[in-house]
Design a protein around this motif. Sequence first.
Motif, PDB file in Angstrom:
ATOM      1  N   ALA A  66       0.834  -1.204   0.000  1.00 13.39           N
ATOM      2  CA  ALA A  66       0.000   0.000   0.000  1.00 13.39           C
ATOM      3  C   ALA A  66       0.866   1.250   0.000  1.00 13.39           C
ATOM      4  CB  ALA A  66      -0.925  -0.015   1.220  1.00 13.39           C
ATOM      5  N   ALA A  67       1.937   1.234   0.784  1.00 11.79           N
ATOM      6  CA  ALA A  67       2.835   2.392   0.817  1.00 11.79           C
ATOM      7  C   ALA A  67       3.511   2.606  -0.529  1.00 11.79           C
ATOM      8  CB  ALA A  67       3.883   2.202   1.911  1.00 11.79           C
ATOM      9  N   ALA A  68       3.812   1.501  -1.236  1.00  9.13           N
ATOM     10  CA  ALA A  68       4.410   1.623  -2.560  1.00  9.13           C
ATOM     11  C   ALA A  68       3.437   2.276  -3.538  1.00  9.13           C
ATOM     12  CB  ALA A  68       4.828   0.247  -3.078  1.00  9.13           C
ATOM     13  N   VAL A  69       2.163   1.864  -3.470  1.00  7.39           N
ATOM     14  CA  VAL A  69       1.147   2.452  -4.336  1.00  7.39           C
ATOM     15  C   VAL A  69       1.007   3.942  -4.047  1.00  7.39           C
ATOM     16  CG1 VAL A  69      -1.331   2.479  -4.853  1.00  7.39           C
ATOM     17  CG2 VAL A  69      -0.119   0.303  -4.654  1.00  7.39           C
ATOM     18  N   GLY A  70       0.937   4.289  -2.785  1.00  2.00           N
ATOM     19  CA  GLY A  70       0.808   5.699  -2.425  1.00  2.00           C
ATOM     20  C   GLY A  70       1.992   6.527  -2.865  1.00  2.00           C
ATOM     21  N   ALA A  71       3.208   5.983  -2.691  1.00  4.66           N
ATOM     22  CA  ALA A  71       4.406   6.706  -3.105  1.00  4.66           C
ATOM     23  C   ALA A  71       4.426   6.940  -4.605  1.00  4.66           C
ATOM     24  CB  ALA A  71       5.650   5.937  -2.668  1.00  4.66           C
ATOM     25  N   ALA A  72       4.017   5.926  -5.372  1.00  2.20           N
ATOM     26  CA  ALA A  72       3.994   6.063  -6.830  1.00  2.20           C
ATOM     27  C   ALA A  72       2.999   7.131  -7.257  1.00  2.20           C
ATOM     28  CB  ALA A  72       3.653   4.724  -7.469  1.00  2.20           C
ATOM     29  N   PHE A  73       1.803   7.098  -6.687  1.00  2.00           N
ATOM     30  CA  PHE A  73       0.780   8.074  -7.076  1.00  2.00           C
ATOM     31  C   PHE A  73       1.188   9.501  -6.686  1.00  2.00           C
ATOM     32  CE2 PHE A  73      -2.857   4.741  -6.943  1.00  2.00           C
ATOM     33  CZ  PHE A  73      -2.556   4.367  -8.245  1.00  2.00           C
ATOM     34  N   GLU A  74       1.710   9.660  -5.516  1.00  2.00           N
ATOM     35  CA  GLU A  74       2.093  11.008  -5.077  1.00  2.00           C
ATOM     36  C   GLU A  74       3.290  11.542  -5.861  1.00  2.00           C
ATOM     37  OE1 GLU A  74       0.682  13.219  -3.241  1.00  2.00           O
ATOM     38  OE2 GLU A  74      -0.970  11.993  -2.535  1.00  2.00           O
TER      39      GLU A  74
END
Length: 772
Positions: free
Chosen positions: A315-323
């Motif tokens: 989940a943190a990877a997804v958030g980092a990519a989107f941001e």
Amino acid sequence: MAPFVSLLSTIALVSLPSAWAGVTYPDCTNGPLKANLACNTSASAHDRAVALVAAMSNADKLNNLVNNSPGFSKLGLSAYQWWNEALHGVAHNRGITWASGGAAFSSATQFPQAITSGAAFDDDLVQKIGEAIGTEARAFANSGRAHLDFWTPNVNPFRDPRWGRGHETPGEDALRNGRFGEAFVRGMQGSDSKDKNRVIATCKHFAAYDLEDNGGGSGGVTRFNFDAKVTVQDLAEYYLPPFQKCARDARAGSVMCSYNAVNGVPACANLYLMDTILRGHWNWTANNEYIVSDCDAVYYLGNAAGGHRYKASHAAAVGAAFEAGVDNICWATNGAAPSPSQAFSQKLFSQETLDRMMVRQFEGLIRTGLLDGPQGAYRNLGASDVNTPSAQALALRAAEAGIVLLKNDGVLPLSLSKEETVAIIGFWASKADEMLGGYSGTPPFNHDPATVAKQMGLTVKTATGPVSQGSGDTSAAVAAAKNAAAILYFGGIDNTVEKESNDRSSLAWPAGQLAQIKALAALGTAPVIVVKLGTHVDDTPLLAMPGVKAILWAGYPGQDGGTAVMNLLLGKTAPAGRLPMTMYPSSYTQDAPMTNMALRPGGSSSKYPGRTYRWYDKAVFPFGHGLHYTNFSAVLQSTSLSSPLSIQALTARCTDTYLDRCPFPDLNVNVTNTGKVTSDYVALAFVTGTYGPAPYPIKTLATYTRLANITAGNTQTASLKWSLGDLARVDTSGNRVLYPGNYTVLLDQPTLATFSFSLTGTEVILDTWPQP
């Protein structure tokens, strides 16, 4: 991207799930969106996208941030597959449904791979290829067999000769790759207006991506965890300029972020690359374009085994990519399915980011006419626009234009009577499929050399050969060559060896193939002509064999590769291609680790030889090498450059937003065919000199053009077009600087003509590079 080779033989024969079906155009007349501004063709694409996204729930938005998007049934928007491939023709992959049995859409034109098209050094040709591929791709989409975005072109420079995907690129030179990418994107997307794109092109892989498994995965370094250590100078000078051409200049609708990290930060979470450079410095926000991740790249930037472990959870990877700037995650088969909803619920990316990503995606689709109805631009394209005679002729022309004559002891072109026998030997001789390369679709036909030679009326004897190392048995090859008037050997490294997920560890000719060539050359009864397919192998052993009279390089020449090669061998056309890459000796691999991204020699290791023709001078065949069946003389002329030019005056009269794009006075080249054979001629203009800071590159390609059909005894004149940026150098801070000094233009490889000019005044920074 994760390979889908296993699908190639079956995808056309199965009924695909609905999520894989092609695009469905919404009904803006009677459907749920009929009153929405999104269906108003008079409004801007951006305003239409904003209105469309405003009608979506958060739950729907979160479900549609992946490549296999389920759509929005309440709005009449069906499922959409963002994963569509068309690297050198519409290709087999998840997003494209092929017919079977010879029906319409059971095939599509398969052009040469980019490495062969790149060798033609003809940007007009590249733009026509892009237009033809875009036309066929849109025809597939209009017929419900594909979608509206395609992940092409690959513009990463071919830095290391072992890279398994180098053949997908136009070559090793940043300027060449940039111009290729710009021409291809303009052709593919079309140029009716900024809001009317034929399809969406995707420039990949951003950035500094050119390693699969480090020559066999030694040390555990793969593309999923490799951290490319790149200086700011090398980023600005080499790894990023092709993407600048794609994004800033050609306005590609999409860019794909890569698997690797750059200086400690995975590319798909790299705010510096995606926001500071791509969207900020290059103003790639003007049309609200979008970024897609390479497949499973976001998975591997998280805590996945074998990945970067940049974030502690998926989940943190997804958030980092989107941001950081990613707008759509591609999920292949190797990792856990992405969960934007989980990341959103944990506040790992914001509502503003969510809405912005959706607007970017749909603004791109609206530009292709998703909501314009049956009268929209490009909606008339259909089955009759696929495999047209003009597309087939263009594929053959591209193959012929990109073949390079490396050596000729006077035996080519061949003059054979029908009573004489030609021996056609080697693995490639009857393997037309292998001439396509990776990321291919089904061509309307496949023409291998042996079959073409027979169709030409020649008496042909054949024998196969090993693919990689294989057997050293030469008896069948020797038997086929007895009593032959000419021996044609088709060999090299094919795409079962150099391919996605696989780097090579050796540049040597496969031992079994070399044994066959030695035995054939030792016969002494007929000339041996070697036709190399694939990319790099060290030809030093062949050059030492007196019996090997000629060597051609054809790369991956596509569906009509056999015809193109035979046409050149028999003189029906004349070779004029130039190597788009350095051909290194086998020893190069001992001194240049794949993981060393530096361009300049030396550094921490005195043995490090540097990379590409700009810094390395011990090539077996150098970048730009290419012989002809005739002779040429050339003269460079320019009245505008006869006197020193002031840098301050040049920049003061520039009206472009970007100083590096400001035109520099044309240099005219007069090329005379002094031989007897009509031929094209590629004018490569390199610059050299001691302007700017040391160390100095050997030379740098500044511009090029291709002159067509110069007849014997006649002269053609062309204007070499270039910009201030083409003459500039990049300093250690990444700034592109135009320096005063004495410049010398070197035409051709080896040099055929020279021209010198001077720039006066003080240095000017044409492009101030943002610092990390």
